[in-house]
Design a protein around this motif. Structure first.
Motif, short mmCIF file in Angstrom:
data_model
loop_
_atom_site.label_atom_id
_atom_site.label_comp_id
_atom_site.label_asym_id
_atom_site.label_seq_id
_atom_site.Cartn_x
_atom_site.Cartn_y
_atom_site.Cartn_z
N HIS A 69 0.81 -1.22 0.00
CA HIS A 69 0.00 0.00 0.00
C HIS A 69 0.85 1.28 0.00
CE1 HIS A 69 -3.62 2.34 0.79
NE2 HIS A 69 -2.96 2.98 1.73
N HIS A 73 1.38 4.65 -2.49
CA HIS A 73 1.32 6.09 -2.16
C HIS A 73 2.54 6.82 -2.73
CE1 HIS A 73 -2.26 6.82 0.15
NE2 HIS A 73 -2.01 5.85 1.01
N SER A 93 -0.15 9.20 6.30
CA SER A 93 -1.51 8.75 6.00
C SER A 93 -2.23 8.44 7.31
CB SER A 93 -1.47 7.52 5.10
OG SER A 93 -1.05 6.40 5.84
N GLY A 94 -3.37 7.76 7.21
CA GLY A 94 -4.13 7.41 8.40
C GLY A 94 -3.44 6.33 9.23
N GLY A 120 -2.25 11.13 10.33
CA GLY A 120 -3.67 11.18 9.96
C GLY A 120 -4.57 10.71 11.09
N ASP A 124 -7.57 12.69 12.88
CA ASP A 124 -8.93 12.15 13.00
C ASP A 124 -9.40 12.13 14.46
OD1 ASP A 124 -8.94 11.81 10.27
OD2 ASP A 124 -8.28 9.72 10.36
N GLY A 137 -9.16 15.02 9.14
CA GLY A 137 -8.03 15.80 8.65
C GLY A 137 -8.46 16.98 7.79
N ASP A 141 -7.92 20.93 8.72
CA ASP A 141 -7.15 21.71 7.75
C ASP A 141 -7.91 22.99 7.39
OD1 ASP A 141 -5.15 22.33 5.98
OD2 ASP A 141 -5.74 20.87 4.45
N GLY A 226 -2.58 10.26 2.43
CA GLY A 226 -3.78 11.09 2.58
C GLY A 226 -3.49 12.47 3.16
N ASN A 230 -2.98 17.95 2.87
CA ASN A 230 -3.07 19.06 3.83
C ASN A 230 -2.44 20.34 3.26
OD1 ASN A 230 -1.77 20.60 6.36
ND2 ASN A 230 -3.61 19.50 6.98
N GLY A 259 -5.04 10.76 -1.34
CA GLY A 259 -5.78 9.74 -0.60
C GLY A 259 -5.74 8.42 -1.35
N ASP A 260 -6.21 7.36 -0.70
CA ASP A 260 -6.17 6.03 -1.30
C ASP A 260 -6.84 6.01 -2.67
OD1 ASP A 260 -4.94 5.19 0.95
OD2 ASP A 260 -6.68 4.16 1.80
#
Ligand code: KG4
Ligand code: ZN
Length: 294
Positions: A69, A73, A93-94, A120, A124, A137, A141, A226, A230, A259-260
């Motif tokens: 993954h 990115h 990312s998250g 991330g 959250d 996020g 922002d 992700g 920002n 993002g994904d």
């Protein structure tokens, strides 16, 4: 809600593949290989992707390519420009906060990472304490732009020698501030809270990234994940890189690739295809796949 996510994947995957082919105006015959996220992630969702990819590859006699993954990115940036090595990627990312050094394609050395929460994830969590919807996020922002850094939250590990990060102390400082003020029947300005939180995150991420880019003498600096969407982080990196990293090319993906998304998995898959890094039909979903296992 992993169960709901899995069910949603089952319902959507065939439609999404058909729609992607039709929008790209290509048929399966014109596709060289099938790349798929092997991990990390929610096992149910990963399994559906892996099963669909194996089926497509087997039925159409195409090679199958497992992709990490995070490699996806990073490789999203290849839609912007060709990579030049060595490079450094800040992945935010998250689930991940990592500084990744690459001396060549498909070689990933993690030189720093978060010791607790991912950036991330911290966004959250604090967003939820302000009653903002997921993903927080984006909301923080937006608010941050209308507020000011009045709370001066800590900048964890900013001055130490490592390239590691820590965001759980910042998250606690944020939550404590909120509780303390509420106990006194005061309601802190969400805009100033957001601006103060974001200032701390951006300060630490930018400072460590610029320092690492200098020390490793990289040709390119990439932003990925992700949180790369920002606005505060993008602006600050552009500013600092222009000042501190002459001769280093800063690459920031367009918002649609932060993002994904599936395109980034194809981008990483294309490189693996050239290197003939193929999987086979015994490929399985790996929910906790490590990055250096790639
Ligand atoms: O890469 P991603 O889509 O999924 C993971 O692999 O985790 O990242 C999602 C994360 C969420 O935590 C979300 O709040 C954060 O990215 N995010 C942002 C922004 N847009 C998305 N964080 C800060 N500012 C943003 N503008
Ligand atoms: Zn992601």
């Amino acid at each position: 809600m992993p169960e709901i996510a899995s069910r949603h994947h089952v319902e959507q995957i065939t439609k999404v593949i058909e729609q992607a082919l039709s929008e790209a105006e290509v048929s399966l015959d014109e596709i060289d290989a099938i790349a798929v996220t092997e991990g990390p992630g929610l096992v149910g969702a990963l399994l559906i992707g892996v099963s669909a990819a194996k089926t497509l590859a087997f039925a159409n006699h195409k090679p199958l390519i497992p992709v990490h993954h995070i490699a996806g990115h990073i490789y999203a940036n290849r839609f912007e420009t060709e990579f030049q090595f060595p490079l450094l990627a800040l992945v935010v990312s998250g689930g991940h906060t990592e500084l990744v050094y690459m001396k060549e394609h498909n070689s990933f050395e993690i030189i720093g990472e978060t010791r607790d929460d991912a950036a991330g994830e911290a966004y959250d969590k604090v967003a939820r304490t302000l009653g903002l919807p997921y993903p927080g996020g984006v909301q923080i922002d937006k608010l941050a732009y209308e507020g000011e850094d009045t709370f001066h939250f800590p900048r964890a590990m900013m001055e130490d020698n490592s390239y590691d990060f820590s965001f759980s102390g910042l998250k606690s400082a944020f939550i404590n501030q909120l509780h303390n003020m509420r106990q006194k029947n005061l309601e802190p300005s969400p805009k100033d809270m957001a601006a103060s939180f974001q200032a701390s995150v951006v300060d630490v991420l930018t400072t460590k990234t610029i320092r690492a880019a200098k020390e490793y003498g990289v040709k390119q600096l990439l932003l990925a994940g992700g949180v790369a969407a920002n606005r505060g982080l993008r602006e600050r990196l552009i500013e600092e890189a222009a000042l501190e990293l002459p001769g280093v090319e800063l690459i920031i993906p367009p918002l649609s690739l932060c993002g994904d998304n599936a395109a980034m998995i194809a981008a990483a898959g294309a490189v693996a295809f050239e290197q003939k890094h193929f999987g086979n039909l015994s490929l399985n979903a790996e929910p906790s796949l490590e990055f250096d296992e790639v």
